[in-house]
Design a protein around this motif. Structure first.
Motif, PDB file in Angstrom:
ATOM      1  N   LYS A  12      46.564  59.313 -32.460  1.00 57.39           N
ATOM      2  CA  LYS A  12      45.562  58.721 -31.904  1.00 57.39           C
ATOM      3  C   LYS A  12      44.991  59.466 -30.935  1.00 57.39           C
ATOM      4  O   LYS A  12      45.467  60.430 -30.062  1.00 57.39           O
ATOM      5  CB  LYS A  12      45.967  57.243 -31.202  1.00 57.39           C
ATOM      6  N   ILE A  13      43.535  59.771 -30.858  1.00 57.61           N
ATOM      7  CA  ILE A  13      42.738  60.428 -29.702  1.00 57.61           C
ATOM      8  C   ILE A  13      42.986  59.720 -28.606  1.00 57.61           C
ATOM      9  O   ILE A  13      42.544  58.497 -28.400  1.00 57.61           O
ATOM     10  CB  ILE A  13      41.521  60.589 -30.179  1.00 57.61           C
ATOM     11  N   THR A  14      43.502  60.287 -27.379  1.00 55.54           N
ATOM     12  CA  THR A  14      43.814  59.492 -26.064  1.00 55.54           C
ATOM     13  C   THR A  14      43.103  60.206 -24.923  1.00 55.54           C
ATOM     14  O   THR A  14      42.808  61.461 -25.096  1.00 55.54           O
ATOM     15  CB  THR A  14      45.231  59.490 -25.860  1.00 55.54           C
ATOM     16  N   GLY A  15      42.662  59.250 -23.985  1.00 53.69           N
ATOM     17  CA  GLY A  15      42.060  59.864 -22.821  1.00 53.69           C
ATOM     18  C   GLY A  15      40.569  59.857 -22.830  1.00 53.69           C
ATOM     19  O   GLY A  15      40.056  60.178 -23.897  1.00 53.69           O
ATOM     20  N   TRP A  16      39.960  59.631 -21.673  1.00 54.36           N
ATOM     21  CA  TRP A  16      38.243  59.672 -21.776  1.00 54.36           C
ATOM     22  C   TRP A  16      37.977  60.857 -22.173  1.00 54.36           C
ATOM     23  O   TRP A  16      36.946  60.759 -22.744  1.00 54.36           O
ATOM     24  CB  TRP A  16      38.003  59.100 -20.353  1.00 54.36           C
ATOM     25  N   ALA A  17      38.344  62.179 -21.725  1.00 59.31           N
ATOM     26  CA  ALA A  17      37.953  63.359 -22.010  1.00 59.31           C
ATOM     27  C   ALA A  17      38.025  63.732 -23.493  1.00 59.31           C
ATOM     28  O   ALA A  17      36.781  64.208 -24.061  1.00 59.31           O
ATOM     29  CB  ALA A  17      38.574  64.318 -21.164  1.00 59.31           C
ATOM     30  N   ASP A  18      38.788  63.316 -24.146  1.00 55.76           N
ATOM     31  CA  ASP A  18      39.106  63.789 -25.550  1.00 55.76           C
ATOM     32  C   ASP A  18      38.133  62.822 -26.352  1.00 55.76           C
ATOM     33  O   ASP A  18      37.452  63.053 -27.334  1.00 55.76           O
ATOM     34  CB  ASP A  18      40.343  63.529 -26.059  1.00 55.76           C
ATOM     35  N   ASN A  19      38.354  61.356 -25.950  1.00 60.16           N
ATOM     36  CA  ASN A  19      37.345  60.432 -26.707  1.00 60.16           C
ATOM     37  C   ASN A  19      35.884  60.754 -26.616  1.00 60.16           C
ATOM     38  O   ASN A  19      35.027  60.794 -27.438  1.00 60.16           O
ATOM     39  CB  ASN A  19      37.665  58.903 -26.112  1.00 60.16           C
ATOM     40  N   ARG A  20      35.535  61.027 -25.309  1.00 49.64           N
ATOM     41  CA  ARG A  20      34.245  61.571 -25.292  1.00 49.64           C
ATOM     42  C   ARG A  20      33.853  62.920 -25.975  1.00 49.64           C
ATOM     43  O   ARG A  20      32.810  62.853 -26.784  1.00 49.64           O
ATOM     44  CB  ARG A  20      33.749  61.955 -23.598  1.00 49.64           C
ATOM     45  N   ARG A  21      34.816  63.641 -25.989  1.00 52.11           N
ATOM     46  CA  ARG A  21      34.343  65.091 -26.793  1.00 52.11           C
ATOM     47  C   ARG A  21      34.263  64.890 -28.229  1.00 52.11           C
ATOM     48  O   ARG A  21      33.652  65.136 -28.996  1.00 52.11           O
ATOM     49  CB  ARG A  21      35.610  66.130 -26.740  1.00 52.11           C
TER      50      ARG A  21
END
Length: 309
Positions: A62-71
């Motif tokens: 899963k894509i985790t973290g705000w930075a990676d999700n925003r990216r």
């Protein structure tokens, strides 16, 4: 087969898939289906496929973290939603050869975006390359030729293709860290989901109201080609290649796509190559070659390219 050979084989296949699409799409648009209708079928088919495969292949990834999700959201907007809408709108209005040549501007955008987002150095040859490539693109966009009667809105179409190449170049830079951190299907499932949310509202009505009963077998095959090969296979191979090559290291494949596109378009009678277009192509190719040159102290032996449609 060595990994480097696999990368080259994958990129050549992607190049061939993209080159053929410039002519095949002209059979479908706008007589049988609108550009936005085609985009809707493509992103729905691909997003469903990648979501299903991700569920079985990488269920825990899963894509985790705000930075990676925003990216990942930005990648879906640039690489799928806006990118697809701009590309098919532009291709519908301009000629296959003009569209394929303008696509080669993407590496110049990649270098500029890499300098801003990844702090890559812009050397004097790269500055010259940006200027030369921009000059070639500008003359191609603004030129009027004998095909003006066939493509009366070619200038607008060329601008759409240029914008498409720009947002896809940005996508290549944004998606690279995700592809190196997560499973490829995890990233593709996410970006296509976001892309579908962006693109489907524009083409949902067109996709529902198309007269599918009137489609001959050839049109069904070409639509299937655009969904399966152009979208699913090409995006998968492109993003896999990003694991093994810097997005700024764009080599011979970026030149090969328009060459193949010209041969296919002329062979199928979809377009004509003129001396003017050949000169504009030379300027763009020279610009791309200049910006692809890495500083001597930072040269990397691997050369690869990713392309867009």
């Amino acid at each position: 087969m060595s990994n480097q050979l696999r990368v080259h084989a994958a990129l050549f296949l992607v190049t061939l898939i993209y080159a053929a699409n410039y002519s095949l799409s002209k059979d479908v648009m706008p007589v049988y289906m609108t550009p936005f209708g085609i985009v809707t079928l493509r992103v729905l088919g691909a997003s469903s496929f990648f979501a299903l495969i991700k569920y079985f292949v990488a269920p825990q990834d899963k894509i985790t973290g705000w930075a990676d999700n925003r990216r990942s959201i930005l990648c879906g907007i640039c690489g799928i939603g806006v990118n697809q809408l701009l590309f098919f709108s532009g291709l519908n209005l301009t000629s296959p050869i003009s569209a394929s040549l303008l696509q080669t501007i993407a590496p110049i955008v990649v270098v500029i975006a890499s300098a801003i987002l990844l702090s890559e150095k812009i050397t004097l040859p790269r500055v010259l390359g940006i200027a030369v490539g921009a000059a070639g693109a500008a003359t191609l966009i603004l030129s009027r030729n004998a095909q003006a009667a066939v493509y009366p809105h070619a200038t607008l179409g060329n601008l759409f293709i240029l914008a498409n190449a720009t947002v896809f170049g940005l996508y290549l830079v944004l998606v690279q860290p995700l592809m190196r951190k997560y499973h490829a299907f995890t990233v593709l499932a996410r970006v296509f989901l976001v892309g579908a949310i962006i693109a489907v509202p524009f083409g949902w009505h067109d996709a529902l109201t198309a007269n599918y009963a009137s489609f001959p077998l050839k049109i069904w095959l070409e639509i299937g080609y655009m969904v399966v090969f152009l979208t699913i296979l090409a995006y998968l191979l492109n993003n896999w290649a990003l694991k093994y090559a810097s997005p700024a290291l764009l080599g011979v494949y970026i030149y090969l796509q328009p060459v193949l596109a010209v041969l296919i378009a002329v062979g199928l009678g979809k377009d004509h190559l003129t001396w003017g277009k050949a000169g504009q192509a030379a300027l763009i190719f020279l610009g791309v070659w200049l910006v692809s040159q890495k500083p001597k102290a930072a040269q990397v032996p691997a050369v690869a390219a990713v392309q867009n449609e």
